[in-house]
Design a protein around this motif. Structure first.
Motif, PDB file in Angstrom:
ATOM      1  N   ARG A  32       0.839  -1.205   0.000  1.00 57.35           N
ATOM      2  CA  ARG A  32       0.000   0.000   0.000  1.00 57.35           C
ATOM      3  C   ARG A  32       0.877   1.260   0.000  1.00 57.35           C
ATOM      4  O   ARG A  32       1.944   1.274   0.652  1.00 57.35           O
ATOM      5  N   PRO A  33       0.407   2.325  -0.670  1.00 55.97           N
ATOM      6  CA  PRO A  33       1.200   3.564  -0.695  1.00 55.97           C
ATOM      7  C   PRO A  33       1.007   4.442   0.548  1.00 55.97           C
ATOM      8  O   PRO A  33      -0.127   4.631   1.000  1.00 55.97           O
ATOM      9  N   PHE A  34       2.112   4.980   1.047  1.00 54.59           N
ATOM     10  CA  PHE A  34       2.068   5.934   2.166  1.00 54.59           C
ATOM     11  C   PHE A  34       3.099   7.030   1.911  1.00 54.59           C
ATOM     12  O   PHE A  34       4.233   6.753   1.519  1.00 54.59           O
ATOM     13  N   SER A  35       2.681   8.258   2.170  1.00 56.36           N
ATOM     14  CA  SER A  35       3.589   9.395   2.003  1.00 56.36           C
ATOM     15  C   SER A  35       4.665   9.368   3.075  1.00 56.36           C
ATOM     16  O   SER A  35       4.418   8.921   4.197  1.00 56.36           O
ATOM     17  N   LEU A  52       2.631   8.431   8.561  1.00 55.76           N
ATOM     18  CA  LEU A  52       1.477   8.715   9.411  1.00 55.76           C
ATOM     19  C   LEU A  52       0.287   8.104   8.702  1.00 55.76           C
ATOM     20  O   LEU A  52       0.028   8.444   7.556  1.00 55.76           O
ATOM     21  N   TYR A  53      -0.384   7.167   9.344  1.00 52.02           N
ATOM     22  CA  TYR A  53      -1.441   6.481   8.598  1.00 52.02           C
ATOM     23  C   TYR A  53      -2.737   6.403   9.381  1.00 52.02           C
ATOM     24  O   TYR A  53      -2.758   6.462  10.608  1.00 52.02           O
ATOM     25  N   LYS A  54      -3.818   6.270   8.606  1.00 51.20           N
ATOM     26  CA  LYS A  54      -5.148   6.116   9.183  1.00 51.20           C
ATOM     27  C   LYS A  54      -5.582   4.672   8.929  1.00 51.20           C
ATOM     28  O   LYS A  54      -5.420   4.166   7.807  1.00 51.20           O
ATOM     29  N   VAL A  56      -7.811   2.041   7.782  1.00 50.46           N
ATOM     30  CA  VAL A  56      -9.030   1.974   6.960  1.00 50.46           C
ATOM     31  C   VAL A  56      -9.327   0.560   6.474  1.00 50.46           C
ATOM     32  O   VAL A  56     -10.445   0.275   6.063  1.00 50.46           O
ATOM     33  N   GLY A  57      -8.348  -0.326   6.475  1.00 54.29           N
ATOM     34  CA  GLY A  57      -8.572  -1.659   5.899  1.00 54.29           C
ATOM     35  C   GLY A  57      -7.539  -2.651   6.394  1.00 54.29           C
ATOM     36  O   GLY A  57      -6.858  -2.431   7.400  1.00 54.29           O
ATOM     37  N   GLY A  59      -4.500  -3.710   5.433  1.00 55.34           N
ATOM     38  CA  GLY A  59      -3.081  -3.378   5.567  1.00 55.34           C
ATOM     39  C   GLY A  59      -2.809  -2.481   6.760  1.00 55.34           C
ATOM     40  O   GLY A  59      -1.917  -2.758   7.573  1.00 55.34           O
ATOM     41  N   THR A  60      -3.577  -1.413   6.870  1.00 57.97           N
ATOM     42  CA  THR A  60      -3.335  -0.464   7.970  1.00 57.97           C
ATOM     43  C   THR A  60      -3.721  -1.078   9.317  1.00 57.97           C
ATOM     44  O   THR A  60      -3.091  -0.787  10.329  1.00 57.97           O
ATOM     45  N   ILE A  98      -6.013  13.150   7.024  1.00 58.14           N
ATOM     46  CA  ILE A  98      -4.730  12.430   6.928  1.00 58.14           C
ATOM     47  C   ILE A  98      -3.863  12.982   5.783  1.00 58.14           C
ATOM     48  O   ILE A  98      -2.667  12.684   5.702  1.00 58.14           O
ATOM     49  N   ALA A 101      -0.197  14.219   6.026  1.00 61.01           N
ATOM     50  CA  ALA A 101       1.010  13.370   6.117  1.00 61.01           C
ATOM     51  C   ALA A 101       2.190  13.910   5.293  1.00 61.01           C
ATOM     52  O   ALA A 101       3.271  14.108   5.842  1.00 61.01           O
ATOM     53  N   GLU A 203      -4.186  11.040  -3.815  1.00 61.53           N
ATOM     54  CA  GLU A 203      -4.069   9.710  -3.189  1.00 61.53           C
ATOM     55  C   GLU A 203      -4.891   8.713  -4.000  1.00 61.53           C
ATOM     56  O   GLU A 203      -5.777   8.032  -3.483  1.00 61.53           O
ATOM     57  N   THR A 204      -4.587   8.621  -5.281  1.00 61.35           N
ATOM     58  CA  THR A 204      -5.289   7.702  -6.178  1.00 61.35           C
ATOM     59  C   THR A 204      -4.950   6.259  -5.816  1.00 61.35           C
ATOM     60  O   THR A 204      -3.789   5.946  -5.556  1.00 61.35           O
TER      61      THR A 204
HETATM   62  C1  FAD Z   1       0.593   8.409  -3.097  1.00 60.95           C
HETATM   63  C2  FAD Z   1      -0.275   8.005  -1.930  1.00 60.95           C
HETATM   64  C3  FAD Z   1       0.092   8.369  -0.649  1.00 60.95           C
HETATM   65  C4  FAD Z   1      -0.703   7.989   0.436  1.00 60.95           C
HETATM   66  N1  FAD Z   1      -0.308   8.376   1.688  1.00 60.95           N
HETATM   67  C5  FAD Z   1      -1.033   8.002   2.754  1.00 60.95           C
HETATM   68  C6  FAD Z   1      -0.592   8.361   4.062  1.00 60.95           C
HETATM   69  O1  FAD Z   1       0.434   9.008   4.235  1.00 60.95           O
HETATM   70  N2  FAD Z   1      -1.357   7.952   5.109  1.00 60.95           N
HETATM   71  C7  FAD Z   1      -2.513   7.206   4.942  1.00 60.95           C
HETATM   72  O2  FAD Z   1      -3.157   6.862   5.934  1.00 60.95           O
HETATM   73  N3  FAD Z   1      -2.934   6.855   3.713  1.00 60.95           N
HETATM   74  C8  FAD Z   1      -2.224   7.227   2.622  1.00 60.95           C
HETATM   75  N4  FAD Z   1      -2.635   6.851   1.366  1.00 60.95           N
HETATM   76  C9  FAD Z   1      -3.848   6.029   1.247  1.00 60.95           C
HETATM   77  C10 FAD Z   1      -3.528   4.580   1.596  1.00 60.95           C
HETATM   78  O3  FAD Z   1      -2.582   4.066   0.687  1.00 60.95           O
HETATM   79  C11 FAD Z   1      -4.810   3.727   1.530  1.00 60.95           C
HETATM   80  O4  FAD Z   1      -5.684   4.158   2.539  1.00 60.95           O
HETATM   81  C12 FAD Z   1      -4.495   2.231   1.647  1.00 60.95           C
HETATM   82  O5  FAD Z   1      -5.238   1.562   0.655  1.00 60.95           O
HETATM   83  C13 FAD Z   1      -4.843   1.623   2.981  1.00 60.95           C
HETATM   84  O6  FAD Z   1      -4.612   0.223   2.901  1.00 60.95           O
HETATM   85  P1  FAD Z   1      -5.521  -0.820   3.666  1.00 60.95           P
HETATM   86  O7  FAD Z   1      -5.068  -2.171   3.254  1.00 60.95           O
HETATM   87  O8  FAD Z   1      -5.563  -0.501   5.123  1.00 60.95           O
HETATM   88  O9  FAD Z   1      -6.985  -0.537   3.141  1.00 60.95           O
HETATM   89  P2  FAD Z   1      -7.598  -1.068   1.765  1.00 60.95           P
HETATM   90  O10 FAD Z   1      -8.049  -2.469   1.984  1.00 60.95           O
HETATM   91  O11 FAD Z   1      -6.656  -0.775   0.641  1.00 60.95           O
HETATM   92  O12 FAD Z   1      -8.832  -0.088   1.610  1.00 60.95           O
HETATM   93  C14 FAD Z   1      -9.853   0.035   2.600  1.00 60.95           C
HETATM   94  C15 FAD Z   1     -10.952   0.897   2.021  1.00 60.95           C
HETATM   95  O13 FAD Z   1     -10.449   2.209   1.647  1.00 60.95           O
HETATM   96  C16 FAD Z   1     -10.686   2.436   0.249  1.00 60.95           C
HETATM   97  N5  FAD Z   1      -9.491   3.114  -0.271  1.00 60.95           N
HETATM   98  C17 FAD Z   1      -8.247   2.641  -0.323  1.00 60.95           C
HETATM   99  N6  FAD Z   1      -7.386   3.549  -0.828  1.00 60.95           N
HETATM  100  C18 FAD Z   1      -8.138   4.623  -1.133  1.00 60.95           C
HETATM  101  C19 FAD Z   1      -7.848   5.889  -1.694  1.00 60.95           C
HETATM  102  N7  FAD Z   1      -6.591   6.239  -2.043  1.00 60.95           N
HETATM  103  N8  FAD Z   1      -8.856   6.760  -1.867  1.00 60.95           N
HETATM  104  C20 FAD Z   1     -10.123   6.436  -1.511  1.00 60.95           C
HETATM  105  N9  FAD Z   1     -10.462   5.253  -0.952  1.00 60.95           N
HETATM  106  C21 FAD Z   1      -9.486   4.354  -0.789  1.00 60.95           C
HETATM  107  C22 FAD Z   1     -10.850   1.077  -0.366  1.00 60.95           C
HETATM  108  O14 FAD Z   1     -11.637   1.145  -1.537  1.00 60.95           O
HETATM  109  C23 FAD Z   1     -11.545   0.324   0.734  1.00 60.95           C
HETATM  110  O15 FAD Z   1     -12.912   0.601   0.754  1.00 60.95           O
HETATM  111  C24 FAD Z   1      -1.887   7.233   0.248  1.00 60.95           C
HETATM  112  C25 FAD Z   1      -2.259   6.858  -1.042  1.00 60.95           C
HETATM  113  C26 FAD Z   1      -1.462   7.260  -2.119  1.00 60.95           C
HETATM  114  C27 FAD Z   1      -1.846   6.844  -3.499  1.00 60.95           C
END
Ligand code: FAD
Length: 247
Positions: A32-35, A52-54, A56-57, A59-60, A98, A101, A203-204
């Motif tokens: 997963r991507p994180f800044s 710094l992460y929130k 949501v799913g 991985g986090t 978030i 970050a 944050e695509t």
């Molecule tokens: C370049 C970049 C930098 C990022 N930096 C940070 C950061 O610094 N801190 C942080 O907390 N997160 C950041 N994110 C977002 C983070 O990567 C996602 O939240 C990640 O998918 C979490 O992984 P997970 O396995 O916990 O949840 P997942 O299982 O991947 O997703 C859980 C839920 O969130 C939704 N989701 C996932 N990613 C996104 C998204 N980008 N936009 C909208 N909905 C989404 C999914 O559809 C799903 O419903 C960044 C994303 C990008 C592209």
């Protein structure tokens, strides 16, 4: 979360990101991507960096259970990062939740390398979404806060406060923003209407992070139907270069 990875931190710049998963269990399957949130130094040497992460799913959630010494599988630094044109003095950093970050790392960079003290705008739904304000305040930068429910700072959305600041104090030289898509759309519209340069970090959702899967396509503003990719062309874009779909 602090990561002991001096080689990566030593070449990273603000706005770049890393792809992360837990090494042994390979959780999640796709990194997963994180800044990069900040670099960590000890005895004047770069030792690593922080994210710094929130939660949501999957991985986090797994990351939140890690202990000191656990091993991560990390790729990076990836992406382009923020560009800091010569001569910028008045700088707005605008964060939604978030989205703060990457902006904290940028604020540290501006302070240390450009002698610029930005005005930081933090917005969120409620007080719990407002992060890092203490860290910004200890850097001595001006911090303005909004929450939609009024539980911290001014009640309302952060972009309204940015526009108010422009009307009262004049235009900044540049705006840097990261946060939810509707916020990025609103800040891009404000920047366009006041003719202010604006860089937004998107944050695509992306699967690989380095230009192979092409899942993170972002439509070009000047040429609808052709695409840039958030992982390799971004995640930071000039707000006039991309179509922001806030629907
Ligand atoms: C370049 C970049 C930098 C990022 N930096 C940070 C950061 O610094 N801190 C942080 O907390 N997160 C950041 N994110 C977002 C983070 O990567 C996602 O939240 C990640 O998918 C979490 O992984 P997970 O396995 O916990 O949840 P997942 O299982 O991947 O997703 C859980 C839920 O969130 C939704 N989701 C996932 N990613 C996104 C998204 N980008 N936009 C909208 N909905 C989404 C999914 O559809 C799903 O419903 C960044 C994303 C990008 C592209």
């Amino acid at each position: 979360m602090g990561l002991d990875f001096a080689e990566l931190a030593g070449i990273a710049s603000p706005g770049q990101f890393v792809m992360v998963r837990i090494a042994e269990q390979r959780i999640p399957l796709l990194r997963r991507p994180f800044s990069i949130h900040n670099s960590v130094t000890a005895h004047n040497e770069i030792r690593g960096f922080e994210i710094l992460y929130k939660v949501v799913g999957q991985g986090t959630r797994a990351m939140s259970g890690l202990k000191a010494g656990d091993v991560l599988d990390v790729l990076g630094p990836l992406g382009n990062g923020f560009a800091c044109p010569e001569g910028i003095r008045e700088v707005f950093l605008v964060a939604g939740g978030i989205g703060v970050a990457p902006l904290y790392y940028l604020a540290c960079f501006l302070d240390e390398h450009k002698a610029v003290s930005p005005h930081v705008f933090l917005g969120g739904r409620s007080a719990g979404d407002i992060l890092c304000h203490g860290s910004f305040e200890s850097m001595g930068v001006k911090v303005s806060i909004t929450t939609e429910d009024g539980s911290l700072g001014e009640k309302g959305v952060v972009t309204s406060l940015v526009e108010k600041a422009i009307q009262i104090n004049g235009k900044p030289d540049i705006i840097y923003a990261c946060g939810p898509t509707p916020m990025l759309k609103a800040i891009s519209d404000i920047a366009a209407s006041y003719d202010i340069g604006c860089q937004i970090s998107l944050e695509t959702v992306m699967a690989c992070g380095f230009g192979v899967c092409l899942g993170c396509a972002v439509e070009k503003a000047c040429s609808p139907g052709s695409y840039l990719h958030a992982c390799t062309d971004g995640p930071v874009f000039d707000s006039r270069a991309v179509m922001i779909d806030a629907s």
